[in-house]
Enzyme design. Structure first.
Site, short mmCIF file in Angstrom:
data_model
loop_
_atom_site.label_atom_id
_atom_site.label_comp_id
_atom_site.label_asym_id
_atom_site.label_seq_id
_atom_site.Cartn_x
_atom_site.Cartn_y
_atom_site.Cartn_z
N GLU A 1 -18.60 -6.49 11.45
CA GLU A 1 -19.53 -5.80 12.33
C GLU A 1 -20.50 -6.76 12.99
OE1 GLU A 1 -18.83 -4.85 9.31
OE2 GLU A 1 -17.86 -2.90 9.56
N LYS B 1 0.85 -1.19 0.00
CA LYS B 1 0.00 0.00 0.00
C LYS B 1 0.88 1.24 0.00
CE LYS B 1 -4.08 1.72 2.44
NZ LYS B 1 -5.10 1.36 3.41
N ARG C 1 -25.04 -3.32 8.53
CA ARG C 1 -24.64 -4.68 8.26
C ARG C 1 -24.94 -5.61 9.42
NH1 ARG C 1 -19.19 -5.86 5.02
NH2 ARG C 1 -20.42 -4.93 3.40
#
Lengths: 188, 703
Positions: free
Chosen positions: B429, B343, B457
């Protein structure tokens, strides 16, 4: 999918190798072979005695086959040698050496009969298998660079395997949803 | 450090003005200290850099990228040209994001992958899906939107995520993670049903792989056996950021370890060193064993995906080779290509930063310095974190849970103070909520900090595992209401509606930062039922905070009146109260004294307050930054049942409109939806029937 995973470790032939290849080095309990005349280059391997230093031999030399040997040759050689060095048929007093040789032959077969493992082995032989004698400490960077060097070998053999599976999927009686749709689409 | 390459080829002069040209020569004379890792130095780099900077200060020319508007313009490029294109794309991305802000690190990591994908595949017929979408900026640049990059994340501009309505090349909209394999499988199956022959490629990160939906999708993909390609973009980043306040930290989760094992040849090496001088073929035998199928690839294989990898994700040759081979293999079923990337690759500041420059504001490319406006006040997020720390200091049962959002929820601060009491579960979640429920069963006081839109979610877990059993889990929902540049995928419009309809849930919202501290305290004190509170993105209003950020528990179900007035009452919920106060201030000079009340609680509603307001005023207006079905609806429900609507009361709700609000500047969004103080004033005039007066129009349009 599990059948294809097994294909890596089991011989794909249908002939009379009745025992499985455990990952450990325990010799199998029962063995049965169909005898066949040994090819010329193999005879030297058969005639070799256990006193020949096994450490110096590569897998190919151990099995007595050329480095370009086909899977069939590998299998034949393995069968012959396993038959010769099986502890049950060893001459008295040489059981230990024969067992050791048997184990080595078996390991050689396991490595060379699997195309991806064979590719890795060939690569290391070509680079001198210096890892076995590495005295220097690998830095993490060196390790990573080595890792990356291995990656290419790995994915190249994985791609070959993918091609092989593709052909297999085409012929096989695959009943997955995807296979059914593909057959419909291709009009077969 | 000496300059690596400097060539003055003809193409440079074409794109660069004469000023820059003279700068360049000047720079050479000065021998500027320019350390730049030019692995594949593209021809014609113009190094007009500031001294000591580690990157260009002016955008280098991008002759190849200039010639490409759509992926089909790439088809005839050679490998060397593709590499040059990648370099140009990289600098283009950096310079664009430096001017607009946005997500940077993730895009930098997939430059080569994007180039390779568009080179090998035929988008948009071939479907390429990007999970979450924040790494899709290079994809957008290559698919006809380069000229609009300056409008990124702004009102009426490009979205910061993939968006179907924006371009044919964006096959699936994203914003939340881990949806790509599911969507990709749907597209593959749809293609099969329609008898088409295109390819489907789903790019998903290792962070997104920590979510259950990815496994649900892979499980199904393996079963259906439809042809599709999943690209696992592995950059060892799970949480945002994958670092604590004290420095880099390993990614959370056992999966990351498994993926790392796939990459290394460690077993072989350890054997090699352990058996120095050992027999050659003993060693050789061992090193063949168990290496090809590392413990991770069998996971994907067992799910039915053919595993290929790991692959160097910054090597275009490798990527194009593999992608082309897979593309040309007639029948593949689902294939997973494990691509390893870094990244922030290619921008030294990003590579070194703990957060890898995941999300940045405008910055200076040469120095990497971000231009962050000095905030007058603390953000709600920081205030929440500090308040929670204060509660945790007083009560050792208080723990915090988040789903890979340590930076965004402020719980990085909590983790720094209480490392054993802060739980990062990865992007999960649903698990976070039920995990909190389990903790609550044991007498722990869990605070689940999950963004309002990500809470969607975990809704069934909230209902079934928490509310139904009346377990005291506390939900801290950040990013409630409109969120500005991130757009509708991150907008927290629905949490009031979906929380307040649950029988056992206490639902509250602070109107400023001090109230937030008090509500954290209140939440800690509520120990017999679940509760939640919502707060917006952004900075507080600047009220005085309680000492040490430690609040005082409020009386549950009691609101407060902030301004006493007559005729019209504004009953605000949450941060909207500030707009109400501003509206009252607008109208005060014109002789209208409004009553402004802060409801504080949506559930249980302060009935006495509402009754009082309804009986003593002609008009009652409820204001909230939430969808229909929320606070206003609860008030209306009560008014109706209490008979308060049977008289002369005029009641009006001000809520978010019944549509998704596009990304843009927060002020623009508020104007669009009609929740600014002047819009509230307009509503009041409307009710009073005096909106045609000159005065009224002046007030509205001047503001």
């Amino acid at each position: 999918m599990s059948s294809t995973a097994l294909a890596h470790s089991l011989p794909t032939s249908g002939d009379a190798l009745r025992f499985s290849f455990p990952r450990s080095t325990r010799p199998p309990h029962s063995v049965s072979f169909r005898p066949r005349p040994a090819p010329l280059h193999l005879r030297s391997a058969l005639n070799a005695t256990v006193s020949d230093t096994p450490a110096a031999l590569s897998f190919y030399e151990l099995l007595g086959i050329p480095e370009t040997g086909s899977l069939l040759e590998i299998k034949q050689a393995y069968k012959q040698l396993a038959r010769k060095y099986h502890p049950d048929v060893s001459p008295p007093g040489l059981a230990q050496e024969y067992t050791q040789r048997f184990i080595q032959v078996q390991e050689a077969y396991e490595t060379l009969s699997d195309p991806s493992r064979r590719a890795l082995y060939d690569h290391h032989v070509a680079s001198g298998l210096h890892l076995a004698f590495a005295a220097r400490r690998h830095s993490r960077f060196d390790e990573e660079m080595e890792d990356r060097g291995e990656w290419k070998n790995r994915w190249q053999s994985q791609l070959s395997e993918l091609k092989r599976r593709s052909v297999q999927k085409e012929c096989a009686d695959d009943m997955s949803w995807g296979a059914r749709m593909r057959r419909e689409r291709n009009g077969t | 450090m000496a300059l690596n390459t400097l060539s003055f080829c003809g193409s440079l002069r074409k794109g660069v003005g004469s000023d820059a040209h003279s700068n360049r020569l000047h720079g050479v004379d000065q021998q500027c200290h320019f350390s730049f890792k030019a692995k594949r130095s593209s021809s014609g780099i113009c190094a007009s850099s500031s001294k000591r900077g580690e990157y260009f200060s002016e955008k280098p020319p991008t002759p190849l990228l200039d010639s490409i508007n759509y992926p089909n313009h790439m088809k005839n490029l050679s490998l060397k040209e593709l590499q040059q294109l990648a370099d140009e794309l990289r600098s283009d991305l950096i310079f664009n994001v430096s001017k607009t802000g946005g997500h940077l690190g993730s895009g930098l990591g997939v430059i080569e992958l994007t180039v390779a994908l568009h080179y090998v595949f035929e988008a948009p017929q071939d479907r390429i899906l990007w999970d979450v979408g924040h790494q899709s900026y290079p994809h957008k640049i290559l698919t006809g939107r380069r000229d609009r990059m300056p409008t990124l994340r702004q009102t009426d501009g490009l979205s910061g995520f993939t968006k179907r309505s924006e371009s044919d090349y964006d096959c699936f909209g994203a914003g939340h993670s881990s949806t790509t394999i599911s969507a990709g499988l749907g597209m593959a199956v749809g293609r099969d049903l329609k008898g088409r022959k295109n390819h489907v490629v789903a790019v998903i990160g290792d962070g997104a792989m920590t979510a259950g939906q990815a496994y649900e999708a892979m499980n199904n993909a393996g079963y259906l056996d439809s042809d599709m390609i999943v690209i696992l973009n592995d950059n060892k980043q799970v949480s945002l950021p994958t670092a604590t306040l004290d420095g880099p930290s390993p990614p959370v989760g056992a999966l990351s370890r498994a993926l790392s094992r796939l990459q290394s040849n460690r077993p072989l090496r350890e054997l090699g060193e352990a058996s120095k001088g050992g027999s050659m073929h003993e060693l050789a035998a061992k090193h063949g064993r168990g290496l090809m199928s590392g413990s991770g690839s069998t996971l994907f294989e067992e799910l039915g995906l053919y595993y290929i990898g790991p692959v160097d994700g910054h090597n275009i040759h490798d990527l194009t080779t593999i992608l082309a081979r897979v593309k040309n293999t007639k029948i593949t079923g689902p294939v997973l290509i494990h691509v390893v990337t870094e990244k922030g690759k290619g921008y030294p500041y990003a590579e070194r930063a703990a957060d890898k420059y995941h999300g940045v504001s405008k910055f200076d490319p040469a120095t990497g310095k971000q231009f962050k406006a000095n905030a007058r006040t603390q953000s709600y997020t920081t205030c929440f974190a500090r308040a929670l720390i204060a509660e945790a200091e007083a009560d050792e049962d208080v723990v915090a849970i988040h789903a890979a959002m340590g930076g965004g929820t402020g719980l990085d601060l909590f983790n720094h103070r209480f490392p054993t009491r802060c739980f990062d579960v990865g992007i999960a979640e649903q698990h976070a909520v039920t995990f909190a429920a389990g903790l609550a069963c044991e007498g722990i006081k869990p605070f689940c900090a999950i963004y309002s839109s990500f809470m969607q979610r975990a809704y069934d877990q909230v209902v079934h595992d928490v509310d139904l059993q009346k377990l005291p889990v506390r939900f801290a929902m950040d990013r409630a209401g409109l969120v500005g540049a991130d757009g509708p995928t991150h907008c927290g419009a629905f949490d009031v509606s979906f929380m307040a309809c649950l029988p056992n849930m206490v639902v509250m919202a602070p109107s400023d930062e001090a109230e937030l501290c008090h509500m954290v305290s209140t939440a800690a004190a509520i120990d017999d039922r679940p509760c939640c509170f919502r707060y917006p993105r952004g900075d507080g209003v600047g009220v005085e905070l309680p000492p040490g950020n430690k609040g005082v528990p409020l009386e549950v179900g009691r609101g407060r009146i902030l301004v006493e007035g007559e005729r019209v009452a504004l009953l605000g919920y949450g941060a909207a109260v500030q707009s109400c106060l501003a509206a009252a201030a607008l109208l005060e000079p014109h002789g209208l004294r409004l009553t402004v009340a802060d409801a504080r609680f949506c559930k249980p509603l302060d009935r006495a307050l509402v009754r009082n307001l309804a009986r003593t005023h002609d008009a009652l207006i409820t204001v909230e930054e939430g969808s229909v079905g929320g606070f206003g609806s609860h008030v209306a429900h009560f008014l109706a049942l209490d008979g308060l609507l049977d008289g002369n009361l005029k009641w009006r709700p001000l809520v978010l409109p019944d549509r998704y609000v596009d990304h843009g500047a927060p002020a623009d969004q508020l104007t669009q939806v009609g929740l600014t103080p002047s819009c509230i004033a307009a509503t009041i005039f409307n009710i009073l029937g005096s909106w045609k007066s000159r005065e009224a129009l002046e007030i509205i349009f001047r503001n």
